[in-house]
Enzyme design. Sequence first.
Site, PDB file in Angstrom:
ATOM      1  N   GLY A 242       0.824  -1.206   0.000  1.00 36.34           N
ATOM      2  CA  GLY A 242       0.000   0.000   0.000  1.00 36.34           C
ATOM      3  C   GLY A 242       0.858   1.256   0.000  1.00 36.34           C
ATOM      4  N   THR A 471       3.195  -6.178   6.172  1.00 32.51           N
ATOM      5  CA  THR A 471       4.053  -5.746   7.258  1.00 32.51           C
ATOM      6  C   THR A 471       4.272  -6.809   8.330  1.00 32.51           C
ATOM      7  OG1 THR A 471       1.994  -4.740   7.979  1.00 32.51           O
ATOM      8  CG2 THR A 471       3.661  -3.265   7.110  1.00 32.51           C
ATOM      9  N   ARG A 616      10.625  -1.323  21.747  1.00 25.40           N
ATOM     10  CA  ARG A 616      10.701  -2.789  21.715  1.00 25.40           C
ATOM     11  C   ARG A 616      10.410  -3.274  20.293  1.00 25.40           C
ATOM     12  NH1 ARG A 616       7.334  -5.249  26.109  1.00 25.40           N
ATOM     13  NH2 ARG A 616       9.298  -5.490  27.209  1.00 25.40           N
ATOM     14  N   ILE A 617      11.223  -4.193  19.844  1.00 22.58           N
ATOM     15  CA  ILE A 617      10.998  -4.790  18.529  1.00 22.58           C
ATOM     16  C   ILE A 617      10.160  -6.052  18.754  1.00 22.58           C
ATOM     17  CG2 ILE A 617      12.113  -5.787  16.493  1.00 22.58           C
ATOM     18  CD1 ILE A 617      12.431  -2.678  16.872  1.00 22.58           C
ATOM     19  N   PRO A 620      11.719  -9.408  15.556  1.00 18.27           N
ATOM     20  CA  PRO A 620      12.905  -8.927  14.831  1.00 18.27           C
ATOM     21  C   PRO A 620      12.930  -9.339  13.363  1.00 18.27           C
ATOM     22  CG  PRO A 620      13.521  -9.932  16.922  1.00 18.27           C
ATOM     23  CD  PRO A 620      12.059 -10.198  16.733  1.00 18.27           C
ATOM     24  N   GLU A 693       8.469   3.096   8.567  1.00 11.99           N
ATOM     25  CA  GLU A 693       8.761   4.338   7.857  1.00 11.99           C
ATOM     26  C   GLU A 693      10.126   4.892   8.250  1.00 11.99           C
ATOM     27  OE1 GLU A 693       4.312   5.723   6.712  1.00 11.99           O
ATOM     28  OE2 GLU A 693       5.155   6.697   8.469  1.00 11.99           O
TER      29      GLU A 693
HETATM   30 MO1  MOS Z   1       1.507   5.515   5.425  1.00  9.44          MO
HETATM   31  S1  MOS Z   1       2.080   6.853   3.970  1.00  9.44           S
HETATM   32  O1  MOS Z   1       0.584   6.518   6.453  1.00  9.44           O
HETATM   33  O2  MOS Z   1       0.677   4.253   4.681  1.00  9.44           O
END
Ligand code: MOS
Length: 733
Positions: A242, A471, A616-617, A620, A693
């Site tokens: 996305g 993700t 905290r990851i 990983p 990000e």
């Molecule tokens: Mo992000 S640009 O808020 O999917």
Amino acid sequence: MKFDTPATTNPIDQLKVIGKPVDRIDGPMKTTGTARYAYEQHEAAPNAAYGYVVGATIAKGRIASMELDAARRSPGVIAIVTAENAGKLEKGDYNTAKLLAGPEVQHYHQAVAVVVAETFEQARAAAHLVKVNYTEQKGEYDLEKAKGKAQLPKKEDKPESKFGNFDSGFANAPVKLDADYTTPDQSHAMMEPHASIASWDNGKLTLWTSNQMINWGTKDMAKTLGIPVENVRLISPFIGGGFGGKLFLRSEALLAALGAREAKRPVKVNLQRALMFNNTTHRPATIQRIRIGATREGRITAISHESWSGDLPGGQPETAVQQTRLLYAGAHRLTRLKLAVLDLPEANAMRAPGEAPGMMALEIAIDEMAEKLKMDPVMFRIINDTTSDPEKPGRKFSQRRFVECMRQGAERFGWNKRQAQPGKVRDGRWLVGMGVASAFRNNMVMKSAARVKLDKNGIVTVETDMTDIGTGSYTIIAQTAAEMMGVPLSNVVVKLGDSTFPVSAGSGGQWGGNSSTAGVYAACVKLREAVAAKLGLDAATAEFADGSVRAGGRSMSLRQAADAGELVGEDTMEYGDLDKKFQQSTFGAHFVEVGVDVATCEVRVRRMLAVCAAGRILNPKSARSQVIGAMTMGVGAALMEDLVVDKRRGFFVNHDLAGYEVPVHADIPHQEVVFLDETDPISSPMKAKGVGELGICGVAAAVANAIYNATGVRVRDYPVTLDKLMSKMTLSA
Ligand code: MOS
């Protein structure tokens, strides 16, 4: 549950499942093709007809007339929907431009019609017979030209910040930089196009779609169609990428709904790739001016960042100065956004809106400044670190281990081998250089709800309208529930992306991981209470582990609690004002080594390292995947990505994946990612933040800085393509 004091020790801290690099629980479904994406929901709508979108071929003007007869007579055609027969349509809250044009056309390839037919080929053939006559108007498509007329955007966009006295601070600084940088329009160019199947039943719409924010999409669809929100259901279990392009409802979703209503049967619409670049949103181009003043010892005394971008009337600026308000110290400061009206397609969020293009400029400027000061760019960044918000003295960062990221990165990357003077390192025909940039992205927290159920087999099922855009949401949500309920991961079922589920934070702004799992945490606290109550145990001291509950010397199996019927916990994680009291941001450092061909100026990235401090990851493995994906996208931003504007006709010329270039495997070397071991108790009970990000912010500048170090050619206009290098290259074989 309200989160308004820093997190203390809680069940998540057991780290039996959380924090482990477990494989994606949806991985087998994806690799075997059994994960159904929006366009593949064949069983859900077996008799679906096909819709094909017709895009406007002017950028600005009006539809004078449409000739539809030939298309209507074309084989297999069932319906054609245009603004004429679509009924009354409102504009959704999250769209700047209308999703269906008419009679006004606001941008090139804005949808003007959808043709519905029995087969895809029939719909496509008929769509080509639609003839639209336009009255064209003159538009503005050139940011450089529109810049002079740009205005401060509205207050919500935080157009300006001032601290100290920048003008005199800058005037008095012994070492100064004043430079302009540009970043181009960019497209999300995700793998899966915008795709939807719509089906109506008694005035109720079900939409299988590909959308990051289920709740926004559901509300906007209802608003656009003028129907009650209860009559709209969005289902989006799997999303093929996305990057912000699917944050909002897009034309294919609305046109599927309108087409299905007209055809009186389900309709599926896949926005054709060649329309995506102009029909949907993009990251807008920027012109950025950066001024930095420093003492001879390298302390920043004055810093200013101004950015110009454009959008359609009523649109928004690219907030490219965001990081400059927070990243470096300096007593005198000025940042400003200016927004110009452009008649190009709608500008909107793309991965790390604000910081991604802002850091592209700022981090070259910092490199240039370090050079003026004859300082190492790592050291220059370190000595200008700040422990509190430089524009709001006393306001601390919740965590800020920026310096540690820089130091660790330099150590691991072998930064001490870098030659400060450009053009000094050769490897055959390759000029070799190293570059560094800071990484910075704010951490936002968003309200998020979930429902968790326990059945008599000890299976825990999580339901939330959270999405997984590739993700790893499924996996970290399962890990959260497993940790909280004391069951193995294999006993957790996660159901996402359905508007009938509790409203989550959704996938956006790198808040999804921390916020959605915090919602699951809250629901699990409720379920733990229900389980303890059922078993007559004290919830406050109960320990959930190995499928059992232990309290007061007694141990009972979790299954027993649900023997007589499923138990349910549902809650919303909400936030108080901790994000006002503390600045929450994520930090990192990017290191890049490039080779530049001395004759052709071809750039090859040879090594990349990111060191990240992001709380905290949670997993990983999936976090690393997020960061290497973001680093890859950063290389694209540095070297390739560029929507080329036709400034006469007002559209992006390279509107397909042949012309809009992004990196492929062969462009990317081995990438290393290191996460600092930290927790951030200010951000949520999960003590996590975002990385998706952060990973892109700074990468492009690190590449550009490495190219400078390799060649001595400073390019301030992205992408750094070989023509820009060649024209200034003085080194030769
Ligand atoms: Mo992000 S640009 O808020 O999917």
